[in-house]
Design a protein around this motif. Structure first.
Motif, PDB file in Angstrom:
ATOM      1  N   ARG A 110      24.331  -2.727  90.941  1.00 52.23           N
ATOM      2  CA  ARG A 110      24.738  -2.627  89.693  1.00 52.23           C
ATOM      3  C   ARG A 110      24.364  -1.447  89.089  1.00 52.23           C
ATOM      4  NH1 ARG A 110      23.046  -6.833  84.972  1.00 52.23           N
ATOM      5  NH2 ARG A 110      24.380  -8.180  86.237  1.00 52.23           N
ATOM      6  N   PHE A 111      23.122  -0.659  89.467  1.00 54.69           N
ATOM      7  CA  PHE A 111      22.582   0.500  88.713  1.00 54.69           C
ATOM      8  C   PHE A 111      22.592   1.519  89.810  1.00 54.69           C
ATOM      9  CE2 PHE A 111      20.832  -3.157  86.462  1.00 54.69           C
ATOM     10  CZ  PHE A 111      21.408  -3.008  85.208  1.00 54.69           C
ATOM     11  N   ASP A 112      22.885   2.838  89.166  1.00 57.96           N
ATOM     12  CA  ASP A 112      22.652   4.089  90.209  1.00 57.96           C
ATOM     13  C   ASP A 112      21.512   4.980  89.692  1.00 57.96           C
ATOM     14  OD1 ASP A 112      25.040   3.494  91.623  1.00 57.96           O
ATOM     15  OD2 ASP A 112      26.062   4.266  89.950  1.00 57.96           O
ATOM     16  N   GLU A 116      19.632   3.726  83.888  1.00 66.30           N
ATOM     17  CA  GLU A 116      20.615   2.648  83.670  1.00 66.30           C
ATOM     18  C   GLU A 116      19.749   1.148  83.570  1.00 66.30           C
ATOM     19  OE1 GLU A 116      23.293   2.720  86.709  1.00 66.30           O
ATOM     20  OE2 GLU A 116      24.523   4.023  85.703  1.00 66.30           O
ATOM     21  N   ILE A 117      18.812   1.081  84.486  1.00 62.96           N
ATOM     22  CA  ILE A 117      18.189  -0.001  84.779  1.00 62.96           C
ATOM     23  C   ILE A 117      17.204  -0.128  83.271  1.00 62.96           C
ATOM     24  CG2 ILE A 117      16.054  -1.120  86.017  1.00 62.96           C
ATOM     25  CD1 ILE A 117      17.060   0.090  88.318  1.00 62.96           C
ATOM     26  N   LEU A 118      16.382   0.697  82.915  1.00 65.66           N
ATOM     27  CA  LEU A 118      15.543   0.664  81.768  1.00 65.66           C
ATOM     28  C   LEU A 118      16.440   0.608  80.553  1.00 65.66           C
ATOM     29  CD1 LEU A 118      13.199   3.724  82.489  1.00 65.66           C
ATOM     30  CD2 LEU A 118      12.814   1.462  82.821  1.00 65.66           C
ATOM     31  N   ILE A 154       9.138  -3.911  87.049  1.00 65.68           N
ATOM     32  CA  ILE A 154      10.170  -2.622  87.379  1.00 65.68           C
ATOM     33  C   ILE A 154       9.834  -2.068  88.892  1.00 65.68           C
ATOM     34  CG2 ILE A 154      10.519  -0.425  86.750  1.00 65.68           C
ATOM     35  CD1 ILE A 154       9.856  -1.284  83.704  1.00 65.68           C
ATOM     36  N   GLN A 155       8.684  -1.972  89.318  1.00 65.12           N
ATOM     37  CA  GLN A 155       8.085  -1.441  90.468  1.00 65.12           C
ATOM     38  C   GLN A 155       8.727  -2.472  91.607  1.00 65.12           C
ATOM     39  OE1 GLN A 155       3.882  -1.345  89.652  1.00 65.12           O
ATOM     40  NE2 GLN A 155       3.988   0.752  90.149  1.00 65.12           N
ATOM     41  N   GLY A 156       8.716  -3.641  91.535  1.00 66.12           N
ATOM     42  CA  GLY A 156       9.309  -4.462  92.547  1.00 66.12           C
ATOM     43  C   GLY A 156      10.687  -4.409  92.534  1.00 66.12           C
ATOM     44  N   SER A 157      11.543  -4.413  91.292  1.00 65.36           N
ATOM     45  CA  SER A 157      12.925  -4.711  91.093  1.00 65.36           C
ATOM     46  C   SER A 157      13.666  -3.344  91.650  1.00 65.36           C
ATOM     47  CB  SER A 157      13.370  -4.921  89.812  1.00 65.36           C
ATOM     48  OG  SER A 157      13.119  -4.260  88.778  1.00 65.36           O
ATOM     49  N   ILE A 158      13.160  -2.293  91.756  1.00 71.20           N
ATOM     50  CA  ILE A 158      13.734  -1.058  92.272  1.00 71.20           C
ATOM     51  C   ILE A 158      13.372  -0.621  93.738  1.00 71.20           C
ATOM     52  CG2 ILE A 158      13.684  -0.103  90.021  1.00 71.20           C
ATOM     53  CD1 ILE A 158      11.322   1.918  90.922  1.00 71.20           C
ATOM     54  N   ALA A 159      12.896  -1.578  94.547  1.00 71.11           N
ATOM     55  CA  ALA A 159      12.345  -1.118  95.836  1.00 71.11           C
ATOM     56  C   ALA A 159      13.647  -0.870  96.779  1.00 71.11           C
ATOM     57  CB  ALA A 159      11.932  -2.430  96.438  1.00 71.11           C
ATOM     58  N   ASP A 160      14.764  -1.391  96.545  1.00 69.44           N
ATOM     59  CA  ASP A 160      16.163  -0.730  97.387  1.00 69.44           C
ATOM     60  C   ASP A 160      17.059  -0.014  97.159  1.00 69.44           C
ATOM     61  OD1 ASP A 160      14.982  -2.829  99.227  1.00 69.44           O
ATOM     62  OD2 ASP A 160      16.593  -4.639  98.700  1.00 69.44           O
TER      63      ASP A 160
END
Length: 181
Positions: A110-112, A116-118, A154-160
């Motif tokens: 979904r995000f680049d 966008e995530i924040l 946040i740290q865990g959800s941006i791993a990929d």
């Protein structure tokens, strides 16, 4: 009731919606249309905000069943009760990490960017984001417990995602900077 008469051409979608509403409300078409116009007028600013689609974003979040409205005081009470003398309950941390891992896959599609995530997470009410310069963001949290909870998430959800994040923490805010892996 006297008033102006208006003739309106309806698309198939609008016609279907009108029929559905008249059946569900057991009101006539005119009454449904009057109520719809009054509702739209009362919520015009939210529906037409030019620099943001907040109302549609909230709607999308809530109707997917993935998010709920949560009172901030209730969130604080919840977080206060998962933290013991030795820090947060390990089972709770495992659950947070599992949820973050699930979101990693979703966010990668979904995000680049970190911005966008924040922005997406700010709709949940857990944080407020201010871009400071370039790809750096000052993130303000309502409390220290929400800060550690959301920073871990946040740290865990941006791993990929195709970037890394540098984090500078203080009591209620965090500076996040998007950088190359």
């Amino acid at each position: 009731m006297t008033g102006d008469r208006v003739t309106v051409s309806l698309t198939e979608e609008a016609q279907s919606a009108l029929e559905d509403l008249t059946e569900r409300t057991d009101e006539n078409r005119s009454e449904v249309i009057r109520e719809a116009i009054s509702f739209y007028a009362a919520n015009f600013e939210s529906a037409r905000t030019s620099d943001s689609d907040d109302l549609q974003t909230y709607y999308r979040m809530l109707t997917t069943g993935e998010h709920v409205l949560l009172d901030v005081d209730l969130l604080h009470a919840f977080l206060d009760n998962v933290e013991g003398e030795d820090g947060p309950d390990p089972e709770f941390l495992e659950t947070v990490d599992r949820v973050a891992d699930y979101h990693t896959q979703e966010y990668a599609q979904r995000f680049d960017s970190l911005g966008e995530i924040l922005e997406w997470l700010s709709f949940c009410g857990f944080l407020t984001v201010r871009e400071t310069q370039g790809d750096s963001y000052q993130v303000v949290f309502p409390s220290e417990s929400v800060r550690w909870f959301m920073t871990r998430f946040i740290q865990g959800s941006i791993a990929d995602l195709p970037f890394e994040v540098e984090i500078e923490e203080s009591v209620s805010k965090v500076l996040l900077k998007e950088c190359e892996p």
